[in-house]
Design a protein around this motif. Structure first.
Motif, PDB file in Angstrom:
ATOM      1  N   MET A  64     -17.831  -7.793  26.491  1.00 53.94           N
ATOM      2  CA  MET A  64     -17.518  -7.442  25.084  1.00 53.94           C
ATOM      3  C   MET A  64     -16.727  -8.569  24.431  1.00 53.94           C
ATOM      4  SD  MET A  64     -16.022  -3.770  23.960  1.00 53.94           S
ATOM      5  CE  MET A  64     -15.313  -3.510  22.346  1.00 53.94           C
ATOM      6  N   THR A  66     -16.753   5.542  17.595  1.00 52.64           N
ATOM      7  CA  THR A  66     -17.287   5.913  18.908  1.00 52.64           C
ATOM      8  C   THR A  66     -17.021   7.385  19.214  1.00 52.64           C
ATOM      9  OG1 THR A  66     -15.236   5.110  19.853  1.00 52.64           O
ATOM     10  CG2 THR A  66     -17.093   3.568  19.801  1.00 52.64           C
ATOM     11  N   ALA A 112      -9.042  -7.564  17.924  1.00 53.74           N
ATOM     12  CA  ALA A 112     -10.432  -7.102  17.816  1.00 53.74           C
ATOM     13  C   ALA A 112     -10.625  -5.745  18.492  1.00 53.74           C
ATOM     14  CB  ALA A 112     -11.367  -8.148  18.414  1.00 53.74           C
ATOM     15  N   VAL A 116     -17.410   3.321  24.406  1.00 53.85           N
ATOM     16  CA  VAL A 116     -17.380   1.920  23.955  1.00 53.85           C
ATOM     17  C   VAL A 116     -18.256   1.025  24.833  1.00 53.85           C
ATOM     18  CG1 VAL A 116     -15.853  -0.100  23.739  1.00 53.85           C
ATOM     19  CG2 VAL A 116     -15.094   2.133  22.918  1.00 53.85           C
ATOM     20  N   GLY A 118     -16.835   1.120  13.251  1.00 58.83           N
ATOM     21  CA  GLY A 118     -15.528   1.478  13.816  1.00 58.83           C
ATOM     22  C   GLY A 118     -15.308   1.052  15.250  1.00 58.83           C
ATOM     23  N   ALA A 158     -15.289  -2.786  17.755  1.00 59.32           N
ATOM     24  CA  ALA A 158     -15.606  -4.217  17.905  1.00 59.32           C
ATOM     25  C   ALA A 158     -16.890  -4.395  18.719  1.00 59.32           C
ATOM     26  CB  ALA A 158     -14.446  -4.941  18.586  1.00 59.32           C
ATOM     27  N   ILE A 186      -8.888  -5.630  12.944  1.00 61.10           N
ATOM     28  CA  ILE A 186     -10.246  -5.517  12.400  1.00 61.10           C
ATOM     29  C   ILE A 186     -10.429  -4.288  11.536  1.00 61.10           C
ATOM     30  CG2 ILE A 186     -11.240  -6.904  14.251  1.00 61.10           C
ATOM     31  CD1 ILE A 186     -12.453  -4.288  15.393  1.00 61.10           C
ATOM     32  N   ILE A 232     -10.832   1.090  25.093  1.00 62.89           N
ATOM     33  CA  ILE A 232      -9.735   1.787  24.408  1.00 62.89           C
ATOM     34  C   ILE A 232     -10.342   2.946  23.630  1.00 62.89           C
ATOM     35  CG2 ILE A 232      -7.863   1.555  22.718  1.00 62.89           C
ATOM     36  CD1 ILE A 232      -7.837  -1.489  23.576  1.00 62.89           C
TER      37      ILE A 232
HETATM   38  C1  5HY Z   1     -12.657  -1.008  19.964  1.00 64.02           C
HETATM   39  N1  5HY Z   1     -12.018   0.603  21.461  1.00 64.02           N
HETATM   40  O1  5HY Z   1     -12.966  -1.575  18.900  1.00 64.02           O
HETATM   41  C2  5HY Z   1     -12.200   0.418  20.017  1.00 64.02           C
HETATM   42  C3  5HY Z   1     -13.136   1.355  19.369  1.00 64.02           C
HETATM   43  C4  5HY Z   1     -12.625   2.757  19.450  1.00 64.02           C
HETATM   44  O2  5HY Z   1     -12.166  -0.716  23.340  1.00 64.02           O
HETATM   45  N2  5HY Z   1     -12.605  -1.490  21.193  1.00 64.02           N
HETATM   46  C5  5HY Z   1     -12.265  -0.551  22.107  1.00 64.02           C
HETATM   47  O3  5HY Z   1     -13.349   3.584  20.014  1.00 64.02           O
HETATM   48  O4  5HY Z   1     -11.521   3.005  18.981  1.00 64.02           O
END
Ligand code: 5HY
Length: 242
Positions: A15, A117, A76, A148, A179, A181, A97, A45
């Motif tokens: 990622m 997500t 990010a 994610v 919503g 990254a 972001i 996250i």
């Molecule tokens: C994100 N979690 O942009 C958020 C998206 C979320 O690991 N990267 C992550 O679901 O909040």
């Protein structure tokens, strides 16, 4: 040359590489992008718990960036974790972001929808819209309920694409904010399908950070974002003692 550090606060390196590609795709030729994950933290996250445990590693990356002479930072992750603490550490601008994407959405339309997500993160997106002053413009926050780390699956992308179209129709909104990254690399495709601006916060935050640096605008150290005072931290946080 401008050096931006784009920090993916989770530890999913694939990622981070995708996020780095998206940032480099929009950065100017005089900007160097370093995309990193922290050495410690959650693999993704998706909860307040994950977000809290992502912050120490994120701050360690900002502290390292300060030693390396980094000009500006992007956080990010759509929860903008650790944004205020990072701004205390950084001399240059620090852009989350979510904040960046919501600002951009209100510059290209009167309203926007957020597609994120897991359902459990919908409240956080609303909290950020309220905190940043965009609650009136935010017509809806919709969860695809795809984890994610599963977002790069083609079937998952179809779900997100369909949800973006539903969100625009249901909310009557002018644009869509992605919503996560992990959705950064298919904003253009979703925009073609939905016919509205689709905003990826990684790209917007990168250009905002670059612009602020070029304008000589650094994080103000006069008040709340002054550097933290000397303090002892113990146990696993011992390395953060200042
Ligand atoms: C994100 N979690 O942009 C958020 C998206 C979320 O690991 N990267 C992550 O679901 O909040």
């Amino acid at each position: 040359m401008t050096h931006l550090k784009v920090i993916n606060p989770n530890t999913a390196l694939a990622m981070t590489e995708s996020i780095g590609r998206c940032a480099r795709a929009v950065a100017s030729s005089t900007t160097t992008i370093t995309a990193v994950s922290p050495a410690m933290g959650p693999e993704s996250i998706e909860s307040h718990y994950d977000e809290a445990l992502a912050v120490p590693g994120l701050l360690a990356e900002v502290a390292a960036g300060e030693r390396e002479g980094v000009d500006g930072y992007v956080i990010a992750c759509f929860g903008d974790p650790g944004l205020d603490a990072a701004r205390e550490l950084a001399a240059g601008p620090v852009i989350g972001i979510a904040e960046a994407a919501m600002h951009a959405a209100t510059l290209v339309g009167r309203s926007f929808s957020v597609v994120t997500t897991l359902s459990r993160t919908v409240g956080r997106a609303w909290d950020l819209a309220h905190r940043y002053g965009f609650a009136a413009a935010c017509r809806g926050v919709h969860a695809c309920d795809i984890p994610v780390l599963d977002l790069d699956d083609p079937a998952a992308r179809k779900v997100v694409m369909d949800l973006c179209a539903i969100a625009v129709e249901r909310d009557g909104s002018d644009s869509v904010v992605l919503g996560c990254a992990g959705m950064a690399d298919f904003a253009a495709e979703v925009s073609r399908e939905t016919g509205v601006p689709v905003i990826d916060g990684v790209a917007v935050a990168t250009k905002l950070a670059e612009s602020l640096v070029s304008l000589g605008l650094r994080t103000s150290k006069r008040g709340e974002y002054a550097r933290p005072g000397p303090k002892r931290y113990s146990g696993l946080l011992r390395e953060f003692t200042t």
